[in-house]
Design a protein around this motif. Structure first.
Motif, mmCIF file in Angstrom:
data_model
loop_
_atom_site.group_PDB
_atom_site.id
_atom_site.type_symbol
_atom_site.label_atom_id
_atom_site.label_comp_id
_atom_site.label_asym_id
_atom_site.label_seq_id
_atom_site.Cartn_x
_atom_site.Cartn_y
_atom_site.Cartn_z
ATOM 1 N N MET A 218 -38.949 55.475 109.348
ATOM 2 C CA MET A 218 -38.118 55.144 110.337
ATOM 3 C C MET A 218 -38.586 54.521 111.486
ATOM 4 S SD MET A 218 -34.994 56.325 111.564
ATOM 5 C CE MET A 218 -34.296 57.702 112.466
ATOM 6 N N ALA A 219 -38.017 53.277 111.891
ATOM 7 C CA ALA A 219 -38.582 52.344 112.691
ATOM 8 C C ALA A 219 -37.425 51.575 113.451
ATOM 9 C CB ALA A 219 -39.732 51.680 112.237
ATOM 10 N N THR A 220 -37.830 50.677 114.271
ATOM 11 C CA THR A 220 -36.831 49.595 114.798
ATOM 12 C C THR A 220 -36.882 48.286 113.834
ATOM 13 O OG1 THR A 220 -38.431 48.536 116.008
ATOM 14 C CG2 THR A 220 -37.362 50.058 117.254
ATOM 15 N N PRO A 221 -35.965 47.484 113.784
ATOM 16 C CA PRO A 221 -35.965 46.452 112.847
ATOM 17 C C PRO A 221 -37.535 45.754 113.017
ATOM 18 C CG PRO A 221 -34.057 46.438 113.565
ATOM 19 C CD PRO A 221 -34.593 47.728 114.368
ATOM 20 N N SER A 222 -37.809 45.286 114.157
ATOM 21 C CA SER A 222 -39.019 44.537 114.343
ATOM 22 C C SER A 222 -40.302 45.326 114.059
ATOM 23 C CB SER A 222 -39.123 43.844 115.754
ATOM 24 O OG SER A 222 -40.016 44.882 116.595
ATOM 25 N N GLU A 223 -40.157 46.639 114.260
ATOM 26 C CA GLU A 223 -41.563 47.317 113.683
ATOM 27 C C GLU A 223 -41.607 47.335 112.085
ATOM 28 O OE1 GLU A 223 -41.648 50.474 117.406
ATOM 29 O OE2 GLU A 223 -40.782 51.219 115.488
ATOM 30 N N LEU A 224 -40.424 47.450 111.463
ATOM 31 C CA LEU A 224 -40.591 47.483 110.191
ATOM 32 C C LEU A 224 -40.973 46.213 109.507
ATOM 33 C CD1 LEU A 224 -37.156 48.797 108.508
ATOM 34 C CD2 LEU A 224 -39.362 49.781 108.556
ATOM 35 N N LEU A 225 -40.510 45.057 110.234
ATOM 36 C CA LEU A 225 -41.117 43.868 109.674
ATOM 37 C C LEU A 225 -42.687 43.490 109.990
ATOM 38 C CD1 LEU A 225 -38.113 41.703 110.753
ATOM 39 C CD2 LEU A 225 -38.833 41.855 108.585
ATOM 40 N N THR A 226 -42.954 43.940 111.190
ATOM 41 C CA THR A 226 -44.436 43.845 111.455
ATOM 42 C C THR A 226 -45.380 44.802 111.042
ATOM 43 O OG1 THR A 226 -44.045 44.844 113.531
ATOM 44 C CG2 THR A 226 -43.719 42.369 113.704
ATOM 45 N N SER A 227 -44.851 46.034 110.915
ATOM 46 C CA SER A 227 -45.994 47.145 110.493
ATOM 47 C C SER A 227 -45.019 48.308 109.530
ATOM 48 C CB SER A 227 -46.736 48.011 111.565
ATOM 49 O OG SER A 227 -45.758 47.851 112.687
ATOM 50 N N PRO A 228 -45.029 47.588 108.420
ATOM 51 C CA PRO A 228 -44.219 48.400 107.120
ATOM 52 C C PRO A 228 -45.427 49.782 107.018
ATOM 53 C CG PRO A 228 -44.978 46.407 106.147
ATOM 54 C CD PRO A 228 -44.946 46.352 108.023
ATOM 55 N N ALA A 229 -44.930 50.922 106.643
ATOM 56 C CA ALA A 229 -45.900 51.948 106.674
ATOM 57 C C ALA A 229 -46.423 52.089 105.291
ATOM 58 C CB ALA A 229 -44.875 53.345 106.806
ATOM 59 N N ASP A 230 -46.021 51.491 104.486
ATOM 60 C CA ASP A 230 -46.756 51.692 103.033
ATOM 61 C C ASP A 230 -46.236 50.402 102.069
ATOM 62 O OD1 ASP A 230 -44.285 52.377 101.943
ATOM 63 O OD2 ASP A 230 -44.918 54.273 102.072
ATOM 64 N N GLU A 231 -46.673 50.254 100.660
ATOM 65 C CA GLU A 231 -46.292 49.116 99.995
ATOM 66 C C GLU A 231 -44.892 49.154 99.323
ATOM 67 O OE1 GLU A 231 -49.005 47.256 96.611
ATOM 68 O OE2 GLU A 231 -49.411 47.722 98.541
ATOM 69 N N PHE A 232 -44.298 50.284 99.538
ATOM 70 C CA PHE A 232 -42.712 50.499 99.003
ATOM 71 C C PHE A 232 -42.040 49.968 100.187
ATOM 72 C CE2 PHE A 232 -38.847 52.839 99.727
ATOM 73 C CZ PHE A 232 -38.100 52.450 98.709
ATOM 74 N N VAL A 233 -42.140 50.212 101.512
ATOM 75 C CA VAL A 233 -41.281 49.699 102.595
ATOM 76 C C VAL A 233 -41.577 48.126 102.612
ATOM 77 C CG1 VAL A 233 -40.953 49.718 104.911
ATOM 78 C CG2 VAL A 233 -41.421 51.657 103.981
ATOM 79 N N ALA A 234 -42.896 47.803 102.423
ATOM 80 C CA ALA A 234 -43.248 46.301 102.519
ATOM 81 C C ALA A 234 -42.400 45.497 101.607
ATOM 82 C CB ALA A 234 -44.794 46.279 102.542
ATOM 83 N N ASP A 235 -42.296 45.916 100.489
ATOM 84 C CA ASP A 235 -41.728 45.484 99.263
ATOM 85 C C ASP A 235 -40.313 45.403 99.556
ATOM 86 O OD1 ASP A 235 -43.246 44.552 97.467
ATOM 87 O OD2 ASP A 235 -42.510 45.834 95.727
ATOM 88 N N PHE A 236 -39.570 46.547 100.206
ATOM 89 C CA PHE A 236 -38.256 46.529 100.090
ATOM 90 C C PHE A 236 -37.835 45.570 101.475
ATOM 91 C CE2 PHE A 236 -34.512 48.466 101.290
ATOM 92 C CZ PHE A 236 -33.740 48.764 100.243
ATOM 93 N N VAL A 237 -38.573 45.596 102.450
ATOM 94 C CA VAL A 237 -38.499 44.721 103.652
ATOM 95 C C VAL A 237 -38.441 43.170 103.241
ATOM 96 C CG1 VAL A 237 -39.184 43.850 105.989
ATOM 97 C CG2 VAL A 237 -38.984 46.456 105.254
ATOM 98 N N GLY A 238 -39.294 42.797 102.075
ATOM 99 C CA GLY A 238 -39.258 41.527 101.640
ATOM 100 C C GLY A 238 -40.637 40.733 101.788
ATOM 101 N N ARG A 239 -40.713 39.640 101.145
ATOM 102 C CA ARG A 239 -41.918 38.699 101.357
ATOM 103 C C ARG A 239 -41.989 37.979 102.454
ATOM 104 N NH1 ARG A 239 -44.266 39.579 96.686
ATOM 105 N NH2 ARG A 239 -43.141 39.870 94.911
ATOM 106 N N ASP A 240 -40.505 37.622 102.912
ATOM 107 C CA ASP A 240 -40.791 36.538 104.026
ATOM 108 C C ASP A 240 -40.546 37.330 105.184
ATOM 109 O OD1 ASP A 240 -38.086 37.560 103.710
ATOM 110 O OD2 ASP A 240 -37.148 35.616 103.962
ATOM 111 N N ARG A 241 -41.175 38.688 105.489
ATOM 112 C CA ARG A 241 -41.157 39.421 106.436
ATOM 113 C C ARG A 241 -41.819 38.776 107.823
ATOM 114 N NH1 ARG A 241 -43.945 42.122 102.987
ATOM 115 N NH2 ARG A 241 -46.314 42.857 103.694
#
Ligand SMILES: Nc1ncnc2c1ncn2[C@@H]1O[C@H](COP(=O)(O)OP(=O)(O)OP(=O)(O)O)[C@@H](O)[C@H]1O
Ligand SMILES: [Mg+2]
Length: 368
Positions: A218-241
């Motif tokens: 659970m995070a703000t959009p910019s936090e999700l993009l810059t510090s995804p919590a794990d691989e799953f989130v990183a993948d879900f948020v996308g490669r061009d994050r």
């Protein structure tokens, strides 16, 4: 505020749709639930207005447990918008919107008046009032759905994929309008989507769920993009994050805007040549608003509209790094046009300048 405390939902067949969910949707903010199909988003939403009862745990509305509330009264406090608008097919648009106020005993005239007001709010012409849902496009029906959810002026709104049934252009338009509306009304909203772009664009905060009904982050959009919590989130948020996170990074003051000579329409070829840097010269109107780029070598006689190359985007100095970078990369001269809030020219930037600024300040403040 809507708060989930250790919420679990196991369906009778043993499917655990939601598993120990803790979540808080702050008052006046738009919280987005996003995640792959079947991860328990709709189940979570419908537990709030008790269309589904949790197996265990408690949901609070402004610190009061919903389990002790009368379900009908609870639902009156919560607007609900679903995917295909879910309008009553045999009722006119105005009657669809006025349904709840009429149920609550408001006079026909008052309910109708309010419904017409809401139609205007969500961008529907008054002439649609006496049409039936099938006479409206998908996007228009979605607007009616939003108006209907707002009719009893609820403090809370639940929205389940409200913009997903329409084409991308209409969808973007509905999103923009909805953001504008939410800025005015400031409801406490939980919206479900499986589209990460929609989540990042609309959400004040975003809850990413994984299959099995668990909260991944659970995070703000910019936090999700810059510090995804794990691989799953990183993948879900996308490669061009990395690039997309620039869309949340304020440009203000961190990039030096260079001076750019300009000419106006009607200038002579010689003047255009004299003011050009490299092969290109920037053309502005009398109010110094950029009109486009021109190549003096193509001008014979005087500079006219036909000489303008309109391909570049411009960026506001108060905008984001991404807009600045895009302005530079899309400009035929490779110099990005920067304007103030009135659209008047401030100067230009190069992609190299923008990248330098990004590298110099990796922890710039976010734009919102
Ligand atoms: N009535 C039910 N009985 C049994 N299982 C159910 C029931 N309703 C939903 N489920 C299951 O619970 C899980 C979560 O479903 P839910 O509808 O909440 O997912 P969702 O995240 O909204 O998915 P989508 O993005 O496809 O709408 C899924 O595995 C689904 O099959
Ligand atoms: Mg769903």
């Amino acid at each position: 505020m809507i708060r989930f405390e250790s919420i679990t939902k196991a369906y009778p067949d043993g499917t655990v749709a939601v598993n120990g969910l803790d979540l808080e949707a702050p008052t006046g903010k738009l919280t987005i639930l996003v995640g792959p199909s079947g991860c328990g988003k709709t189940t979570s939403l419908r537990m709030i207005n008790r269309l589904i009862e949790p197996t265990s745990g408690t949901i609070y509305l402004d610190d009061q447990p919903t389990s002790g509330m009368d379900a009908a009264l609870l639902r009156r406090r919560i607007g609900y918008v679903i995917q295909h608008a879910g309008l009553f097919p045999h009722r006119t648009i105005v009657d669809n919107i006025a349904t709840m106020p009429l149920l609550l005993g408001e006079s026909r005239q008052k309910a109708r008046h309010r419904a017409l007001e809401l139609m205007e709010r969500v961008g529907l012409p008054e002439t649609f009032a006496n049409r039936y849902p099938w006479q409206l496009s998908g996007g228009q029906q979605q607007r009616v759905g939003v108006a209907r959810a707002l009719a009893s002026d609820p403090a809370f709104m639940l929205m389940d994929e409200p913009f997903s049934a329409v084409d991308p252009v209409v969808r973007a338009q509905l999103q923009e309008e909805f953001l504008r509306l939410q800025r005015e009304i400031g409801k406490t909203i939980i919206m479900v989507t499986h589209d990460i772009d929609e989540a990042l664009k609309l959400g004040d905060q975003v809850a990413v769920m994984r299959v099995g009904g668990k909260l991944a982050q659970m995070a703000t959009p910019s936090e999700l993009l810059t510090s995804p919590a794990d691989e799953f989130v990183a993948d879900f948020v996308g490669r061009d994050r990395g690039y997309r996170s620039l869309g949340f990074t304020a440009a203000a003051g961190s990039v030096a805007v260079g001076e750019e000579w300009t000419v106006q329409l009607g200038a002579s070829a010689a003047e255009a040549q004299a003011k050009a840097t490299g092969a290109w010269v920037l053309v502005v109107d009398a109010g110094r608003r950029p009109l486009g780029w021109a190549q003096p070598e193509q001008v014979h006689g005087e500079l006219r509209k036909e000489h303008l190359n309109l391909s570049g985007t411009s960026a506001q100095a108060s905008g984001t790094m991404r807009q600045l970078l895009d302005a530079a990369l899309s400009s035929p001269s490779r110099r990005g046009v920067v304007v103030n809030e009135h659209g008047e020219l401030l100067g230009t930037v190069t992609a190299t300048d923008v990248v330098k600024a990004i590298e110099a300040e990796p922890h710039l403040e976010t734009a919102r």
